[in-house]
Enzyme design. Structure first.
Site, PDB file in Angstrom:
ATOM      1  CG  HIS A   1      65.942 -75.346  40.210  1.00 45.19           C
ATOM      2  ND1 HIS A   1      65.635 -74.222  39.481  1.00 45.19           N
ATOM      3  CD2 HIS A   1      64.997 -75.434  41.183  1.00 45.19           C
ATOM      4  CE1 HIS A   1      64.558 -73.648  40.016  1.00 45.19           C
ATOM      5  NE2 HIS A   1      64.161 -74.359  41.031  1.00 45.19           N
ATOM      6  CG  HIS A   2      63.743 -81.045  37.861  1.00 43.34           C
ATOM      7  ND1 HIS A   2      63.444 -82.384  38.039  1.00 43.34           N
ATOM      8  CD2 HIS A   2      64.940 -81.005  37.228  1.00 43.34           C
ATOM      9  CE1 HIS A   2      64.424 -83.124  37.527  1.00 43.34           C
ATOM     10  NE2 HIS A   2      65.356 -82.306  37.048  1.00 43.34           N
TER      11      HIS A   2
ATOM     12  CD  GLU B   1      58.677 -71.942  48.872  1.00 46.72           C
ATOM     13  OE1 GLU B   1      59.275 -70.876  48.824  1.00 46.72           O
ATOM     14  OE2 GLU B   1      57.996 -72.372  47.919  1.00 46.72           O
TER      15      GLU B   1
ATOM     16  CD  GLU C   1      61.127 -68.106  47.646  1.00 46.14           C
ATOM     17  OE1 GLU C   1      62.068 -68.912  47.666  1.00 46.14           O
ATOM     18  OE2 GLU C   1      60.110 -68.262  46.964  1.00 46.14           O
TER      19      GLU C   1
HETATM   20  C1  NOJ Z   1      60.063 -70.114  43.735  1.00 45.19           C
HETATM   21  C2  NOJ Z   1      60.921 -70.848  44.696  1.00 45.19           C
HETATM   22  O1  NOJ Z   1      60.396 -70.799  45.991  1.00 45.19           O
HETATM   23  C3  NOJ Z   1      62.297 -70.251  44.650  1.00 45.19           C
HETATM   24  O2  NOJ Z   1      63.101 -70.803  45.644  1.00 45.19           O
HETATM   25  C4  NOJ Z   1      62.855 -70.440  43.274  1.00 45.19           C
HETATM   26  O3  NOJ Z   1      64.092 -69.833  43.215  1.00 45.19           O
HETATM   27  C5  NOJ Z   1      61.945 -69.810  42.234  1.00 45.19           C
HETATM   28  N1  NOJ Z   1      60.614 -70.269  42.411  1.00 45.19           N
HETATM   29  C6  NOJ Z   1      62.396 -70.143  40.833  1.00 45.19           C
HETATM   30  O4  NOJ Z   1      62.263 -71.516  40.627  1.00 45.19           O
END
Ligand code: NOJ
Length: 671
Positions: free
Chosen positions: A383-384, A474, A480
């Site tokens: 994850h970046h 996305e 989310e």
């Molecule tokens: C927004 C991203 O859409 C989400 O999936 C991620 O967990 C957070 N940023 C933190 O990077």
């Protein structure tokens, strides 16, 4: 003949090409699509400004609309043009996607190249393509003495509509990038909106305006100019730099595209935008594989864990091992881990902290976890999160991707969260600066054999054809948001006809704890079965099962998530109305297995599913996951039943979908 043989015959390269020089008459030049369904007409007006008009089955699709560009300084490419020459060619080939929603794609069009020169002696070519289900055009700046390096200040491309049609749109320049709920309204109520822009014409057919092959140029927003005139609005370079794009000739802009269909579902199976991208540029792509993943992720959204260090830090070795075990037991390919590296402690959004892409937190034993994941046959997805600090990310880019490669992380999720619509240094999130950065990341990732799932991305314009490691992104309100106030129940019934037209969407379906027990004031406006159906309805080659492993335990419905593939031979839209309901069937690649997803908005309805896409004279076993009779989005969102039955190509079933309901069906041939 067996369907696979038909595909293979079709896959053999069929390229027909002819080239004729067209004579311009006083009315301009016309180009018709191979089957004469779509027409695009090019002309110069009385001021020598280029323009075009298009029809679909003789109905006006786009009425007479201007073309041209405004450059900085003394140069302008908007009027005083003459046609020097024009050429028509045709093209027809069927190519194979290395992975995708459709394996074999036919690219069949006629193309018209118009060579223009203006009074100042500046040359500009306009290339137009007519497909049977869409049109596209782009500007080409040939190499020339007077125009070597220049600044594009405006693109004058218009899309003049025949009427105040109905549109589904999200606003541009309003913060939160593409993460907005869609508005359905007349075109006259829009201001500046993002593409793809989906439109239902008053003639009853559907179009979507978008762009393809966005490379080293600013992205296109659509501006409503009134009187049904829509115009291209290029995103500026930065808040202090009004230049839209810096260009060095020879150069061509992205394609401006309008796809069309008689039914809304035909937009979903339209591959014109992919066809307009260059073929694969990577040598070896055997390492690029679609798959499914789980992750240390949702628990942060529902207040169980944190990204930052502290007592609830989720990315700790013990917790990640539990996820790895669950992934291995249930056939998942990857485990996403967020919050593993330095940078999360503090206000990280918008460049508030500095992320380190090679330095794990002390409680995250990256060596041990890489070893453990490998032993279990899964990989960790890196994850970046950059906090949109692109300078910091680019400074570490090579090391960051080497780190992923060294630790067997075959995919990375990138992220660019900022406040508003501009990056910390004032560059626009959707301007040329970001487009260039995005490209650099894709290419760097490819050299390290890493697949990308990008959040807060530049919108998809079909780049996956050229760089198949750019697997998903996305670029819309995803799951989310259901832990941040909530999406409306109809959101996922709009997405397939809007955002998803641009390409794979990392929506992250699969919430089983719909009532969100750790967030008593919230609940996801869905039903458990609709979450299953979304694996088929929202296309993504990397699909997440977003919920916590314990929320799947003991649920027979989890079997559908275990089984559903993410790589398809073909896709059929069985029925659908934008924002109301949709049913999609997809055939698993290389098999005769089919998966069907049906979803509805807040209104219960009956889905009527005919299986005439199955092979004749074969019997199949269908496992049907459906809402139980008392399922209801509010009172009983998790109720479901599982039925099994034998079906053939003649079968037809009717299923009751609850409010925000759905049905998911797995179909396997009976041997
Ligand atoms: C927004 C991203 O859409 C989400 O999936 C991620 O967990 C957070 N940023 C933190 O990077």
């Amino acid at each position: 003949m067996n369907y696979r043989v038909i595909f293979l015959v079709g896959a053999i390269f069929l390229t027909l090409s002819f080239c004729t020089t067209k004579k311009k008459d006083k009315n301009g030049l016309s180009l018709t699509s191979p089957e004469d369904i779509v027409n695009i007409h090019f002309y110069l007006d009385q001021n020598g400004q280029p323009g075009y008009k298009t029809t679909f089955k003789k109905n006006v699709m786009i009425d007479s609309s201007s073309l041209g560009l405004v450059l900085s300084g003394e140069y302008s490419l908007d009027k005083g043009f003459e046609v020097l020459n024009s050429t028509e060619t045709s093209f027809d080939e069927t190519w194979e996607q290395p992975w995708g929603e459709e394996r074999f794609i036919r690219n069949n069009y006629k193309e018209l190249t118009v060579n223009l020169e203006n009074e100042a002696g500046l040359k500009l070519d306009i290339v137009l393509r007519a497909y049977d289900n869409g049109v596209a055009f782009r500007y080409v700046f040939p190499e020339q003495e007077q125009l070597k390096e220049f600044e594009v200040m405006d693109e004058l491309t218009e899309f003049r509509m025949a009427d105040d049609h109905l549109a589904w749109w999200i606003p541009a320049y309003s913060g939160n990038r593409y993460e907005q709920l869609y508005t359905k309204s007349g075109l006259s109520e829009m201001e500046k909106v993002h593409t793809p822009l989906t439109i239902e014409t008053k003639r009853g057919f559907y179009i979507s305006i978008h762009e393809a092959a966005l490379t080293d140029f600013s992205s296109m927003v659509i501006e409503n100019r009134g009187d049904n005139v829509l115009k291209c609005d290029l995103v500026p370079f930065s808040t202090t730099d009004p230049v839209k794009s810096y260009v060095t000739a020879p150069f061509h802009t992205p394609w401006r595209t309008i796809i069309v269909g008689e039914k809304p579902g035909e937009l979903i199976t339209n591959y014109v935008n992919l066809n307009l991208n260059e073929p694969n540029k990577l040598d070896d792509i055997s390492w690029i594989k679609p798959g499914k993943y789980i992750g240390v992720w949702w628990e942060m959204f529902i207040n169980v864990g944190t990204w930052a260090q502290g007592p609830k830090h989720a990315a700790n070795t013990g917790n990640v091992k539990k996820y790895i075990d669950f992934a291995a037991e249930n056939g998942f390919d990857g485990v996403l881990v967020e919050g593993w590296n330095y940078g999360w402690d503090g206000d990280w959004m918008g460049g508030g902290t500095t992320f380190d892409f090679t330095k794990p937190y002390p409680d995250y034993d990256v060596e041990e976890l890489s070893r453990y994941a490998k032993e279990k046959g899964v990989y960790i997805i890196g994850h970046h999160e950059t906090g949109a600090d692109i300078v910091n990310y680019e400074n570490q880019l090579e090391d960051a991707y080497q780190f992923l490669e060294d630790h067997g992380m075959r995919a990375v999720k990138t992220g660019y969260v900022e406040h508003g619509d501009t990056l910390p240094n004032g560059y626009y999130h959707h301007g040329q600066y970001f487009v260039r950065h995005f490209e650099k990341v894709i290419e760097t990732a490819a050299t390290h054999k890493v697949m990308i799932v990008a959040h807060e991305p530049i919108k998809d314009t079909g780049k996956r054809r050229t760089f198949p490691n750019m697997v998903s992104r996305e670029g819309a309100k995803g799951q989310e948001y259901n832990a941040m106030g909530g999406n409306s129940a109809d959101h996922v019934t709009i997405i397939p006809f809007t955002r998803s037209l641009s390409g794979p969407f990392d929506y992250t379906p699969g919430v089983f704890d719909v009532k969100l027990k750790t967030m008593p004031n919230d609940q996801v406006k869905t039903t458990l079965v609709r979450e299953l159906a979304l694996y088929v309805v929202i296309y993504a080659p990397m699909q997440m099962a977003c919920d916590l492993p314990e929320n799947y335990e003991g649920h027979p419905a989890f079997e559908f998530i275990r089984q559903v593939p993410t790589d398809w031979e073909t896709t059929r839209v069985l029925e659908g109305e934008i924002g109301e309901y949709v049913t999609i069937a997809r055939q698993e690649r290389d098999t005769d297995n089919w998966f069907i997803g049906a979803i509805t908005n807040e209104n219960p309805r009956t889905a009527s599913i005919s299986f005439n896409f199955l092979e004749p004279e074969k019997t199949y076993k269908a496992t049907i996951y459906k809402n139980s009779p008392d399922t209801d989005m509010i009172n009983n969102p998790t109720g479901y039943e599982i039925d099994e039955m034998e079906i053939t190509t003649d079968s037809r079933i009717e299923l009751q979908l609850a409010s925000a309901g759905g049905a998911a069906i797995a179909v396997y041939p009976v041997e």
